[in-house]
Design an enzyme around this catalytic site. Structure first.
Site, PDB file in Angstrom:
ATOM      1  CG  ASP A 168      40.092  56.129  65.337  1.00  0.00           C
ATOM      2  OD1 ASP A 168      39.766  55.417  64.367  1.00  0.00           O
ATOM      3  OD2 ASP A 168      41.257  56.154  65.797  1.00  0.00           O
ATOM      4  CB  SER A 541      58.353  22.961  18.198  1.00  0.00           C
ATOM      5  OG  SER A 541      59.381  22.096  17.827  1.00  0.00           O
TER       6      SER A 541
END
EC number: 2.7.7.4
Length: 641
Positions: A168, A541
């Site tokens: 539209d 680590s």
């Protein structure tokens, strides 16, 4: 006269009965931001009379309050339920809605348009049969249109509605519609999307939603609802080989032992020969048991319990399959990974892999490539970030039964789960097994770990020293090794700095490189333990996941985590290598404790607080713990090992 409650109950039963034999269609709506997805779904709910009176009243009030549609109903408010969505005017979560018509039942997933929420779109698409891809007629085919279309193709959705919305606002122009359709089809052909039905829409005004609009006399195709009600979804699952992932071994008494699960594909009949995977054992179906009694046959989608004519060792996670066409079994694959977490995928890090009802541990290699879903280019990558898609090799800790994802979603799709947080971090699609998974076997040796350790008069183990830089790990490990050496024990120390001069000299200090650093050291430690040594590993680590990986490589009792616990302030004060000063000046990137995290152990076997004791006292504490644990046997006590 019938009581009112009885009449209501009768109406409910009649309503449920009328829906009992309707087919169910699952579809997904997707597209770019503000293309009108939520409005489209809201309109479908409204027109199919699936809104209660109180909901309609709330919708009318909310529409007036928001005022975005000039006083008309704002159907998007039916779906955008999250407060954050209403404030921003966008969809950020997957919203599932149910509605029904006289011909069919529907479950629709409204998925986000923002690129940052691509993972949510993947979730919604994973169970859908049809994709409704919206395009704003004013904007045409956008980057996000291509992104969502690629994912639709990747997930395996074969039916696409190209919903060109807001017609539209462009005067219902056929030329604009045709131009968008042509451009989209060109892109879709590159990614294998063929069954495309374009529909011109205005979801807000209802054009071509349920009835053909007079505003588009040039359009002769179906309305959106006509298509959704009539599209034939190939129920080919019933025509594929039989697969039953076992969810539960049902043994209520000594006389009954059955294997329960939902049939992923195929048909099973009483008396059929089956094969249990990964073991490969065969048997025949004795009974097909359901809550409503035994069946002669069952089909894909049904939940059943199978009993067999033979005693076959089958556990949860195994797959019962047609003996003549079983799935493959492997432990290494090529897979497509869709990463869905804020923290990047780290190659080598162990993740939980959930494939059907089986959960195993696996790790992913660095991606062979990642896909630019906007251009379909293959790009080099070391890891995957949030919403990225890449092709990687996947290695599992045991063999599993599988089908390629393109053959069977249920036995070829998997999710990745973080082992620490238990968060779902990714989704994956198996492509094929790697050849090496079939021809590499562990070589059995006559001289084993216990024999090697016994010859040395000790028990092999790993002392894994972890802590911040400057905590004193290497100093304490060196003192412990000297004490062990004086007792005649056979040791070796793997120190973080020393290993980076050789084995790991190709690695940097990014999170991905740290993971690979620890993975290699863990594997070397395992080999040294197999050689009968006491191994002292001194590495920062920083991640729990990698320390857990190292632990899981060892036998119970062989891995002793030593947490050298030193506060960051104390470690900075010591700074024996001047690294903290460089990190604070910005000269060192990804330095643990400064701009890279350290995840402290939760339950270490040995916890040393070095701010409260000297390195010598800490080393003696470790020796005492080893003696108390029986790790320092004299040679004559190990002769029986």
């Amino acid at each position: 006269m019938a009581h009112k409650s009885d009449l209501i109950a009768t109406d409910i039963q009649a309503y449920l009965k009328s829906h009992e034999h309707k087919s169910l269609l699952r579809f997904i709506t997707c597209g770019s931001v503000d293309d009108g997805k939520s409005t489209l779904i809201g309109r479908l709910l409204y027109e199919s009379k699936m809104i209660f009176e109180d909901q309609l009243s709330t919708l009318e009030a909310d529409s007036k309050k928001v005022g975005t549609q000039g006083g008309e109903l704002d159907f998007a408010l039916l779906v955008d339920g999250l407060a954050a969505e209403r404030e921003q005017g966008i969809t950020i979560d997957v919203a599932y809605r149910f509605f029904s018509t006289d011909r069919r039942k529907f479950i629709v997933a409204d998925t986000p348009g923002h690129e940052q929420y691509t993972r949510n779109m993947v979730t919604g698409a994973s169970t859908a049969d049809v994709a409704v891809i919206l395009i704003d007629a004013r904007k045409g085919v956008l980057t996000q249109t291509r992104r969502h279309s690629y994912i639709v193709s990747l997930i395996g959705i074969k039916h696409v509605v190209l919903a060109i919305n807001k017609m539209d606002l462009v005067g219902y122009s056929q030329q604009i519609f045709d131009t968008i359709v042509t451009e989209y089809r060109e892109f879709a052909s590159q990614i294998g999307l063929e069954n495309i039905v374009p529909v011109p829409l205005s979801a807000l005004r209802g054009d071509n939603m349920l009835e053909r609009s007079s505003a588009t006399p040039w359009y002769q195709g179906p309305t959106l609802m006509e298509y959704l009600e009539s599209v034939e979804i190939e129920d080919d699952l019933q025509h594929r080989p039989f697969r039953l992932p076992v969810q539960w071994v049902n043994r209520p008494n000594q006389d009954f032992r059955g294997f329960a699960g939902t049939i992923a594909s195929g048909v099973i009949r009483k008396g059929d020969t089956i094969r249990a995977l990964p073991s490969g054992r065969t048997s025949k179906v004795a009974r097909i048991v359901t809550h409503n009694g035994d069946l002669e046959q069952a089909v894909a989608g049904q939940s059943i319990t199978l009993t067999l004519t033979d005693e076959v060792d089958i556990s949860r996670g195994d797959v019962i399959a047609a003996a003549a066409s079983p799935p493959a079994v492997a432990d290494q694959f090529q897979a497509t990974i869709i990463w869905m977490h804020e923290e990047a995928m780290l190659p080598g890090r162990p993740y939980l892999i959930k494939l059907g009802s089986r959960t195993v541990t696996g790790s992913i290699t660095a991606p062979k490539y990642k896909v630019n879903v906007n251009t379909l280019e293959h790009l080099a990558a070391k890891q995957l970030e949030l919403n990225e898609i890449g092709v990687c090799n996947l290695s599992l800790d045991r063999a599993v039964a599988f089908d390629p994802y393109t053959d069977n979603r249920e036995t070829g799709g998997f999710i990745l789960i973080d082992k620490i947080s238990n968060d779902t971090v990714g989704a994956g699609l198996l492509s094929f097994a790697l050849r090496r998974a079939e021809n590499i076997h562990w070589q059995a040796l006559d001289v084993n770990k216990h024999a090697r350790a016994g010859l040395k008069g000790q028990r092999a183990c790993v002392l894994w020293f972890t802590g911040l830089s400057g905590a004193g790990k290497s100093t304490i490990a060196n003192l412990v090794e000297k004490r062990l050496h004086s007792l005649g024990r056979h040791t070796y120390t793997l120190d973080g700095d020393n290993v980076r001069h050789g084995l790991n000299k190709d690695l940097g200090f990014t999170d991905a490189d740290r993971v690979e650093n620890i993975r290699r050291v863990a594997e070397v430690s395992k080999l040294m333990v197999d050689a009968g040594l006491i191994v002292l590993v001194s590495f920062i680590s920083p991640f729990r996941s990698e320390r857990r990986l190292a632990r899981e490589l060892m036998q119970p009792g062989e891995f002793l985590e030593v947490f050298v616990d030193t506060p960051l302030e104390e470690a900075e004060k010591r700074d024996p290598k001047g690294l903290y000063k460089k990190a604070r000046r910005g000269e060192l990137q990804n330095f643990t404790g400064i701009d890279s995290p350290y995840e402290a152990p939760e339950k270490p076997e040995i916890h040393l607080r070095t701010a409260l004791s000297s390195p010598e006292a800490a080393a003696e504490d470790i020796m005492n713990k080893l003696r108390d644990a029986g790790m320092l046997y004299p040679a004559d006590e190990l002769s029986g090992l």
